[in-house]
Design a protein around this motif. Structure first.
Motif, PDB file in Angstrom:
ATOM      1  N   SER A 122      78.818 -44.408 -29.370  1.00 16.46           N
ATOM      2  CA  SER A 122      77.462 -44.764 -28.969  1.00 16.46           C
ATOM      3  C   SER A 122      77.477 -46.017 -28.093  1.00 16.46           C
ATOM      4  O   SER A 122      78.479 -46.719 -28.010  1.00 16.46           O
ATOM      5  N   PHE A 123      76.361 -46.280 -27.462  1.00 10.49           N
ATOM      6  CA  PHE A 123      76.253 -47.466 -26.610  1.00 10.49           C
ATOM      7  C   PHE A 123      74.843 -47.998 -26.708  1.00 10.49           C
ATOM      8  O   PHE A 123      73.921 -47.264 -27.064  1.00 10.49           O
ATOM      9  N   ASP A 179      71.310 -47.749 -35.850  1.00 12.96           N
ATOM     10  CA  ASP A 179      71.284 -46.316 -35.579  1.00 12.96           C
ATOM     11  C   ASP A 179      71.754 -46.123 -34.143  1.00 12.96           C
ATOM     12  O   ASP A 179      71.236 -46.788 -33.246  1.00 12.96           O
ATOM     13  N   PRO A 180      72.705 -45.246 -33.918  1.00 11.96           N
ATOM     14  CA  PRO A 180      73.063 -44.999 -32.519  1.00 11.96           C
ATOM     15  C   PRO A 180      71.934 -44.241 -31.839  1.00 11.96           C
ATOM     16  O   PRO A 180      71.354 -43.341 -32.426  1.00 11.96           O
ATOM     17  N   VAL A 181      71.611 -44.647 -30.626  1.00 11.45           N
ATOM     18  CA  VAL A 181      70.513 -44.001 -29.910  1.00 11.45           C
ATOM     19  C   VAL A 181      71.010 -43.544 -28.547  1.00 11.45           C
ATOM     20  O   VAL A 181      71.586 -44.331 -27.799  1.00 11.45           O
ATOM     21  N   TRP A 182      70.810 -42.280 -28.274  1.00 15.39           N
ATOM     22  CA  TRP A 182      71.116 -41.776 -26.943  1.00 15.39           C
ATOM     23  C   TRP A 182      69.808 -41.617 -26.196  1.00 15.39           C
ATOM     24  O   TRP A 182      68.861 -41.026 -26.730  1.00 15.39           O
ATOM     25  N   PRO A 190      78.927 -37.430 -34.589  1.00 22.35           N
ATOM     26  CA  PRO A 190      78.431 -38.769 -34.280  1.00 22.35           C
ATOM     27  C   PRO A 190      78.221 -39.550 -35.574  1.00 22.35           C
ATOM     28  O   PRO A 190      77.822 -38.984 -36.590  1.00 22.35           O
ATOM     29  N   ARG A 191      78.521 -40.820 -35.532  1.00 27.36           N
ATOM     30  CA  ARG A 191      78.438 -41.659 -36.733  1.00 27.36           C
ATOM     31  C   ARG A 191      77.058 -42.257 -36.884  1.00 27.36           C
ATOM     32  O   ARG A 191      76.389 -42.561 -35.901  1.00 27.36           O
ATOM     33  N   MET A 192      76.678 -42.487 -38.115  1.00 29.92           N
ATOM     34  CA  MET A 192      75.362 -43.048 -38.376  1.00 29.92           C
ATOM     35  C   MET A 192      75.467 -44.541 -38.678  1.00 29.92           C
ATOM     36  O   MET A 192      76.568 -45.064 -38.860  1.00 29.92           O
ATOM     37  N   ARG A 193      74.333 -45.184 -38.716  1.00 29.11           N
ATOM     38  CA  ARG A 193      74.300 -46.600 -39.051  1.00 29.11           C
ATOM     39  C   ARG A 193      74.942 -46.819 -40.415  1.00 29.11           C
ATOM     40  O   ARG A 193      74.815 -46.005 -41.322  1.00 29.11           O
TER      41      ARG A 193
END
Lengths: 268, 226, 722
Positions: A39-40, A135-138, A152-155
């Protein structure tokens, strides 16, 4: 059911990185991010909170102008074997969310099982593990580019380089499907190895004498995988972490820096 | 349900009665009985909740969008499992087929069954994929290699999926309200101890048991997790 | 019966025992633990990427002039990964950080979703047909008013069918105001034309060089075809070839070089002639070459007079022994080559400097020799019939055009009647990428009609009156001519990897559509049904090979390697005659004691697009931190100015002023301030914009005395504690 796993010598996947060839271009880092759904955030300049499974460090020899030298050092997860699989991170995990795979030599993990205590991060001497603080957000639309092969990994969980283990899984599916017996050297390569414009990364099975990585470093199994090739070295060798990532450099100061050599200390 | 409800009514009635009557002697006489009765009531109520109410509340039943008849295709039309559930060339498993697999025969209805008409009208005609509810669906973090099990280890589809291939209709999909998973993962039997067939449940422990038996090791995290 | 405390406890006890005899506790515990493990985040749930069939699709990356072959991995219809194409002549499997981030550009929020028109300062979404009708109408009105020559166009490059279509549209309208973003290839071509008599593309056979002398060329920082250069460097490590990097800053290239020679910025040309002095003085030159060349004696005299090691050492800041040794090492090497083009080498260089480098190569016989410099005829596969010109067009074409893109602000700000009344920008971002970007922006604001053809809402698109959204590079078919310092240029074929995601159009089709909407002779000039037909007919018989292999190497075009082209002959005359000083940095030395240089790195996109988030992640926190950009200065310089590492400072140049932070670095010549190029975007969104400073706003244009191009690479500056 057939039982043919038992009689084969287990794999021990490892990596050799030629620091003389690495130009610090950053391809390996981005190849890794794109391959592994990293994520970024909109601001990634706080490097303590930025997730980069593969990270290229910039080392300097500390000398003043114009004798200054720079060396770029890519750092994936070292997949430490320690003594008999006691990698620093695995041995501290209270959730059994990470373990050492004796059949491949990969330090593997279950993201969903991790409860975020971050002991493993503290234990890892290579800073190879990263915590999801948010939280990863795209952004809208960009979820389209996520690969289904890596979840995808979570918070709240820790993540790190997997040596692109899903590529191994996919390669093995092909081997099984084709009825093949052995995984070819080029059939399982990590994303960073493949992307490197310099060809500075070599990846393969350290246990297989036919593989380039084995030939390059000649790991000494009786001495914790220490390279018999005197030009090869590992990071923080003296800690006994028995990492599976080896480096080459023709520069002495780089080799010294790799082991944090302090004057007058001897190799343990 | 009323077994439970009735009893509670009884209790309250009794309480009313005993509240009316007074006298210490009566109270002492009834003390042991009341305790025993209460214990049994509690026990029975809990058993009813645990075995009946809880499972009923835990799962929501959902019908499949299309009633697919495996038996008709397999035995009636002599199709193989692999005709629809095939391996791709790269060794990955295609899983549940998309409309493409059906279009050769079912572009237009070939029979008059309600299920087929529903399928052709609502999906084939609109090009919308059928949102099948997959009984054996594992969570996103799980990697499962059909090639390793079916091709390499020579396992039969039935070993994990049971006799779906010869069923004439699709049973309702039971979704766990807490986890969102299919009931078939944990298994119909909530105790988990009366497992008769390997396909009865497909939890991580089931995988690990079989792996330990067959390969000598449960395997590392990444063997099944991604 | 009475419910007292004891019977209540018994009830609870019974309940407890009963519960223990049911699956409830274990099942509930398990389910809750699974639920907690599969917690996918609040408020943003972690997505579950859909699985499907994997496939690979070939294309060519057009994010930089390098033109690498790529292979895009797809899961069903989704593109999930960009990989390098093995066997492609430019990159053979490798791929750079920017190319790898390509999917972020494809799927990112910075795409323009549909055609837009600016009305009273706000964007309004319109239909393609409305956009085309309105624009065609406005252009036709200009033509009818006899102002055809006031229609101008800017393309990202000059080569390829898409820029050629734009140029053709302008010609058909009656304007010769077509500009391409300036490129170093132009400088090489000019220098080669003057010294060798033919306008040739200049390429380097680095793979076979044994000694590479780089004059501030960021060979490993994005120069030429970046992936190819990095691969060549690895080959040097294998063969033992030597790389000497002459540069004011310890760039990645300098860090990887066998020797870093720190030089005063801008004096590279002087050093080259200093090396030539030693080579000629000591008779180390190739006599066969010099006998065949013109003006060698005059060169000899000049070198002797002006470029003795002592004088050169003074100007460049390099010690005399280093110069002597370097000259000897270079001349004695089996296959030496000297190369220039600052940083990524995309911007034009001073022609005189390039001529000096060519001369140095010629002296040691490295022109058209293995491991040296090769000249080849430019890629000229576009041979279309002349456009149809009506009276309006013929008249318009007689009018003169603005002399170069960098002159645009001057021309527009001075003239009473604006010399450009309609401007079509095709995938270029001059408002961000031109030197003195502020003046360029002001100039754009004066143009009554700006039409931007762009896939992204960049700085130029943000200023436009109409934005026509384009297919992104992964959504379209296009020829990709690549010279980029290759020994043998290549034409690659970019192919659509995914279906267009948005309401966009191919730039070629957009131009064809506009022409057809304009009607008359303009429409007649474009006989192709669509862009695909145009592309196929352009390549004719070569199309099949291009479509099959994904590229054509230039030899396929039947180039005859005539003796003239292959000769090592050179004319030193133009170098001697060319005007202008070798080293010139604009600005007053007393007011601005330092020199600001922008630098390129592989991790930052410094040209027309913004750096995608993945690539930004790789950038050090000593380059950009929060929204602040760092400048590198030598500790000695910092001491005299009282600057401390990490502290804020004000950087001022004759062109502008900016807030920066200071990074003390021993890897830079004292007196030089270095700042990464590619930051300071104002358009795009929170991922890309408002980070750091755009170097182009601090550096003003410098016109080259020979080519007239803008060749600015730095500017005088002052740095003060903020």
């Amino acid at each position: 059911m057939k039982q043919n796993q038992g009689n084969k010598k287990p794999h021990k996947f490892g990596m050799v990185i030629d620091l003389d060839k690495c130009t610090g271009c950053g391809s390996c880092m981005v190849a890794c991010m794109s391959e592994n759904n990293v994520s970024f955030r909109d601001d990634e300049s706080d490097k303590q909170k930025s997730i980069t499974w593969m990270r290229v460090y910039k080392l300097t020899n500390g000398k003043p102008f114009p004798e200054t030298e720079i060396c770029y050092l890519p750092r994936p997860c070292m997949h430490c074997e320690g003594h008999h699989g006691h990698s620093p991170c695995v041995s501290v995990c209270p959730a059994t969310a990470t373990d050492y795979d004796f059949t491949t030599g990969i330090v593997s993990q279950i993201y969903t099982r991790c409860f975020g205590c971050r002991y493993c991060m503290a234990a890892c001497p290579y800073h190879a593990r990263y915590f999801n603080w948010w939280d990863p957000v795209w952004p809208e639309g960009m979820k389209e580019s996520l690969s289904p092969n890596v979840s995808p990994r979570m918070r709240g969980v820790v993540e790190k380089c997997s040596f692109c283990f899903h590529r191994y899984q996919l390669a093995m599916e092909k081997v099984y499907y084709d009825g093949g017996q052995e995984l070819g050297e080029d059939e399982y390569q990590t994303a960073c190895t493949q992307a490197c414009p310099a060809g500075a990364i070599t990846f393969g099975d350290l246990n297989n004498p036919k593989h380039a990585v084995h030939q390059l470093v000649q790991p000494d199994e009786n001495h914790g995988g220490k390279p018999k090739n005197p030009d090869a070295f590992r990071l923080l060798e003296r800690l006994g972490t028995n990492p599976k990532v080896y480096y080459f450099s023709s520069r002495k100061w780089v080799r010294d820096a790799a082991d944090n050599n302090i004057k007058n200390t001897k190799d343990a | 349900m009323s077994e439970f409800d009735d009893k509670s009514v009884d209790v309250s009635t009794e309480r009313d009665v005993s509240a009316d009557s007074d006298g210490d002697g009566v109270k002492a006489d009834n003390g042991g009985l009341a305790m025993l009765l209460s214990f049994i009531i509690g026990l029975v109520a809990a058993l009813i909740i645990g075995w009946g109410v809880f499972p009923a509340l835990l799962y929501s039943e959902k019908e499949q969008p299309v009633q697919f008849n495996h038996d008709l295709h397999v035995n009636g039309e002599y199709m193989e499992c692999e005709s629809c559930h095939y391996f791709r060339e790269d060794g990955t498993f295609a899983g549940v087929p998309t409309l493409n697999a059906c279009i050769d025969c079912h572009e237009y209805p070939i029979g008059s069954s309600e299920a087929e008409l529903n399928f052709v009208d609502n999906y084939m005609a609109t090009g919308k994929e059928v949102p099948w509810r997959i009984y054996s669906k594992q969570p996103d973090c799980v990697f499962f290699s059909h090639a390793a099990h079916v091709v390499e280890a020579g396992m039969d589809c039935v070993a994990c999926h049971g006799h779906v291939g010869t069923s004439t209709s699709l049973k309702p999909y039971e979704e766990n309200r807490i986890t969102g998973y299919s009931r078939d993962i944990w298994g119909k039997d909530l105790t988990g101890v009366f497992k008769k067939h390997p396909w009865d449940s497909m939890k991580m422990d089931d995988c690990a048991r079989c792996h330990e038996r067959e390969t000598g090791s449960k395997g590392a995290c990444f063997q099944c997790h991604k | 019966m009475k419910i007292d405390r004891r019977s209540f406890l018994a009830l609870v006890g019974g309940g407890a025992v009963g519960t223990a005899l049911t699956p409830l506790p274990i099942k509930l515990t398990d389910d809750i633990s699974i639920w907690s493990q599969s917690f996918r985040g609040l408020p943003n749930e972690v997505p579950v990427p859909a699985d499907g069939a994997a496939s690979y699709h070939p294309s060519v990356c057009t994010l930089c002039p390098g033109g690498c072959g790529i292979s895009v991995r797809k899961i069903d219809d989704r593109a999930v990964k960009v990989e390098g194409a093995a066997g492609f002549p430019v990159n053979n499997g490798g791929v750079c950080a920017l190319g790898l981030s390509g999917l972020q550009l494809l799927y990112g929020p910075w795409r323009v979703q549909a055609p837009k028109k600016k009305e009273n300062g706000t964007w309004k979404t319109i239909s393609w047909s409305q956009a085309m009708t309105e624009i065609a109408d406005k252009l036709n009105k200009l033509r009818q008013a006899g102002r055809a020559h006031a229609i101008a166009g800017i393309a990202r490059t000059e080569a390829g069918t898409v820029p050629s279509l734009l140029k053709r549209l302008l010609t058909a309208c009656g304007s010769n105001q077509f500009f391409a973003m300036p490129a170093v290839d132009d400088t090489f071509r000019t220098a080669a034309a003057q010294m060798r008599g033919n306008a040739a593309a200049v390429g380097f056979d680095f793979e076979n060089s044994s000694f590479v002398l780089s004059l501030s060329a960021g060979l490993l920082d994005g120069w030429g075809a970046p992936v190819r250069m990095i691969a060549a460097h690895s080959q040097w490590r294998n063969t033992g070839a030597k790389l000497v990097q002459v540069e004011p800053r310890l760039s990645n290239t300098a860090a990887k070089a066998d020797q870093w020679v720190a030089i005063n910025p801008g004096t590279e040309g002087i050093l080259v002639l200093g090396l030539a002095h030693v080579i000629v003085r000591d008779g180390l030159y190739d006599r066969a070459v010099t006998q065949n060349s013109e003006s060698f004696d005059a060169l000899k005299a000049l070198l002797k007079k002006d470029y003795a090691p002592g004088a050169v050492a003074k100007a460049t800041g390099i010690g005399e022994p280093v110069i002597e040794q370097l000259a000897k090492d270079f001349a004695m090497a089996a296959n030496p080559v000297a190369v220039c083009g600052r940083g990524s080498g995309r911007e034009p260089a001073p022609v005189k400097e390039v001529m000096a480098v060519l001369a140095l190569n010629a002296l040691v016989g490295s022109i058209n020799r293995r491991g040296g410099v090769f000249t080849s005829s430019p890629l000229d596969y576009i041979q279309w019939e002349q456009p149809v010109l009506d009276d309006m067009a013929t008249k318009g074409l007689k009018k003169s055009a603005i002399d170069g893109l960098h002159k645009l602000p001057e021309a527009l700000n001075k003239a009473n009647v604006p010399s450009i009344e309609a401007l079509i920008v095709a995938e270029a971002n001059p408002v961000y990428g031109s030197h003195d970007a502020g003046a360029m922006k002001a100039a754009f604001e004066q143009i009554p009609l700006v039409i931007s053809l762009s896939a992204y809402m960049d700085e130029t698109a943000a200023l436009a009156d109409y934005v026509l959204p384009l297919h992104n590079n992964l959504e379209r078919l296009e020829d990709v001519p690549v010279s980029a310092g290759l020994k043998t240029p290549v034409v690659g074929l970019a192919q659509p990897v995914v279906k267009p995601q948005l309401d966009t159009m191919h730039p070629g089709d957009a131009i064809l559509k506009l022409a057809s909407e304009m009607g008359g002779s303009v429409s007649e000039s474009f006989k192709w049904r669509d862009y695909k037909e145009c592309l196929k007919s352009t390549f004719g018989d070569d199309w099949r090979a291009l479509a099959k292999d994904g590229y054509i190497q230039k030899t396929l075009f039947g180039e005859t390697m005539d003796a003239e082209r292959l000769s090592k002959r050179i004319d030193f005359g133009p170098l001697l005659k060319s005007r202008g000083a070798m080293s010139e940095v604009p600005g007053d030395k007393n007011q601005y004691p330092l020199v600001l240089v922008g630098y390129d790195t592989m991790r930052i996109a410094a040209e027309w697009i913004g750096t995608p988030p993945f690539a930004l992640k790789t950038v050090s926190d000593m380059v950009i931190k929060d929204d602040d950009i760092f400048v590198e200065v030598n500790p000695a310089t910092a001491r005299t100015l009282g600057l401390k590492t990490g502290k804020a400072a004000t950087l001022e140049t004759p062109a502008g002023k900016a807030r920066v932070r200071v990074n003390l670095s021993d890897g830079i010549v004292p007196g030089v301030v270095a700042m990464a190029k590619g930051f300071g975007h104002t358009a795009y969104d929170r991922y890309i914009a408002k980070k750091g400073v755009n170097t182009n706003t601090l550096i003003g244009p410098v016109e080259d005395a020979v080519s007239g191009q803008d060749v600015a690479w730095g500017i005088r500056a002052q740095l003060k504690n903020a």
